[in-house]
Design a protein around this motif. Structure first.
Motif, PDB file in Angstrom:
ATOM      1  N   GLY A   1       5.884   2.822  -5.469  1.00  0.00           N
ATOM      2  CA  GLY A   1       5.489   1.772  -4.538  1.00  0.00           C
ATOM      3  C   GLY A   1       4.867   0.564  -5.208  1.00  0.00           C
ATOM      4  O   GLY A   1       5.020  -0.560  -4.753  1.00  0.00           O
ATOM      5  N   CYS A   2       4.152   0.788  -6.309  1.00  0.00           N
ATOM      6  CA  CYS A   2       3.430  -0.302  -6.963  1.00  0.00           C
ATOM      7  C   CYS A   2       4.170  -0.868  -8.170  1.00  0.00           C
ATOM      8  O   CYS A   2       4.038  -2.042  -8.476  1.00  0.00           O
ATOM      9  N   GLY A   3       4.902  -0.032  -8.863  1.00  0.00           N
ATOM     10  CA  GLY A   3       5.656  -0.486 -10.025  1.00  0.00           C
ATOM     11  C   GLY A   3       4.769  -1.068 -11.111  1.00  0.00           C
ATOM     12  O   GLY A   3       3.712  -0.538 -11.438  1.00  0.00           O
ATOM     13  N   GLU A   4       5.206  -2.212 -11.652  1.00  0.00           N
ATOM     14  CA  GLU A   4       4.515  -2.860 -12.775  1.00  0.00           C
ATOM     15  C   GLU A   4       3.192  -3.506 -12.374  1.00  0.00           C
ATOM     16  O   GLU A   4       2.391  -3.840 -13.223  1.00  0.00           O
TER      17      GLU A   4
ATOM     18  N   LYS B   1       0.839  -1.197   0.000  1.00  0.00           N
ATOM     19  CA  LYS B   1       0.000   0.000   0.000  1.00  0.00           C
ATOM     20  C   LYS B   1       0.876   1.250   0.000  1.00  0.00           C
ATOM     21  O   LYS B   1       1.960   1.245   0.555  1.00  0.00           O
ATOM     22  N   VAL B   2       0.356   2.295  -0.616  1.00  0.00           N
ATOM     23  CA  VAL B   2       0.966   3.622  -0.575  1.00  0.00           C
ATOM     24  C   VAL B   2      -0.035   4.498   0.162  1.00  0.00           C
ATOM     25  O   VAL B   2      -1.182   4.615  -0.270  1.00  0.00           O
ATOM     26  N   GLU B   3       0.391   5.094   1.288  1.00  0.00           N
ATOM     27  CA  GLU B   3      -0.538   5.840   2.130  1.00  0.00           C
ATOM     28  C   GLU B   3      -0.075   7.277   2.345  1.00  0.00           C
ATOM     29  O   GLU B   3       1.110   7.540   2.456  1.00  0.00           O
ATOM     30  N   ASP B   4      -1.041   8.168   2.396  1.00  0.00           N
ATOM     31  CA  ASP B   4      -0.826   9.554   2.788  1.00  0.00           C
ATOM     32  C   ASP B   4      -1.914   9.871   3.811  1.00  0.00           C
ATOM     33  O   ASP B   4      -3.061  10.097   3.456  1.00  0.00           O
ATOM     34  N   LYS B   5      -1.556   9.832   5.094  1.00  0.00           N
ATOM     35  CA  LYS B   5      -2.544  10.005   6.154  1.00  0.00           C
ATOM     36  C   LYS B   5      -2.953  11.454   6.355  1.00  0.00           C
ATOM     37  O   LYS B   5      -3.962  11.726   6.991  1.00  0.00           O
TER      38      LYS B   5
ATOM     39  N   CYS C   1      -1.794  -1.556  -4.028  1.00  0.00           N
ATOM     40  CA  CYS C   1      -1.161  -2.014  -5.269  1.00  0.00           C
ATOM     41  C   CYS C   1      -1.771  -3.333  -5.725  1.00  0.00           C
ATOM     42  O   CYS C   1      -2.367  -4.069  -4.934  1.00  0.00           O
ATOM     43  N   GLY C   2      -1.577  -3.623  -7.005  1.00  0.00           N
ATOM     44  CA  GLY C   2      -2.049  -4.881  -7.555  1.00  0.00           C
ATOM     45  C   GLY C   2      -1.183  -6.042  -7.094  1.00  0.00           C
ATOM     46  O   GLY C   2      -0.088  -5.861  -6.573  1.00  0.00           O
ATOM     47  N   SER C   3      -1.705  -7.223  -7.284  1.00  0.00           N
ATOM     48  CA  SER C   3      -1.005  -8.434  -6.895  1.00  0.00           C
ATOM     49  C   SER C   3       0.026  -8.804  -7.955  1.00  0.00           C
ATOM     50  O   SER C   3      -0.225  -8.696  -9.149  1.00  0.00           O
ATOM     51  N   ALA C   4       1.182  -9.264  -7.500  1.00  0.00           N
ATOM     52  CA  ALA C   4       2.243  -9.671  -8.426  1.00  0.00           C
ATOM     53  C   ALA C   4       2.060 -11.103  -8.892  1.00  0.00           C
ATOM     54  O   ALA C   4       2.796 -11.570  -9.741  1.00  0.00           O
ATOM     55  N   GLU C   5       1.067 -11.811  -8.351  1.00  0.00           N
ATOM     56  CA  GLU C   5       0.853 -13.203  -8.710  1.00  0.00           C
ATOM     57  C   GLU C   5       0.269 -13.307 -10.111  1.00  0.00           C
ATOM     58  O   GLU C   5      -0.409 -12.414 -10.592  1.00  0.00           O
TER      59      GLU C   5
END
Length: 113
Positions: A58-61, A34-38, A95-99
């Protein structure tokens, strides 16, 4: 005068109990990152939106699966104390799953046929 002050305090506290939460689903399977901005800076009761959250580092591809915005109790308290001039909010990008999704692509670039 005391009744007016009590009414203002009660209204402020009841507004702080409200839950402001929005979720945007992109159709991508969510992953653990996760990328968070509180404390995303928003102004004038949210009329001036916060800056964009850069999720690419943070999420990349893997891309983005979910985008959530919410106003926590502390965010609402700060907004109330500043009379809505400064209205912070929390932004969470999942972010999406890398699987693998089960779909396979041939390594040589052909369409398999």
């Amino acid at each position: 005068m005391n009744r007016l002050v009590a009414t203002i305090i009660a209204a402020s506290l009841s507004a702080g109990c409200a839950s402001y939460h929005a979720v945007v689903k992109t159709g991508v399977e969510p992953g653990p990152r996760k990328v968070e901005d509180k404390w995303a800076d928003s102004w004038a009761g949210g009329l001036v939106a916060p800056d964009a959250v850069d999720a690419e580092p943070g999420c990349g591809e893997d891309g983005v699966a979910l985008i959530e915005t919410k106003i926590s109790f502390l965010n609402q308290l700060v907004s109330t104390l500043t009379l809505g001039i400064y209205s912070p909010m929390e932004i969470i990008v999942t972010c999406g799953s890398a699987e693998e999704t089960g779909e396979t692509q041939p390594e040589d670039g052909s369409d398999g046929g």
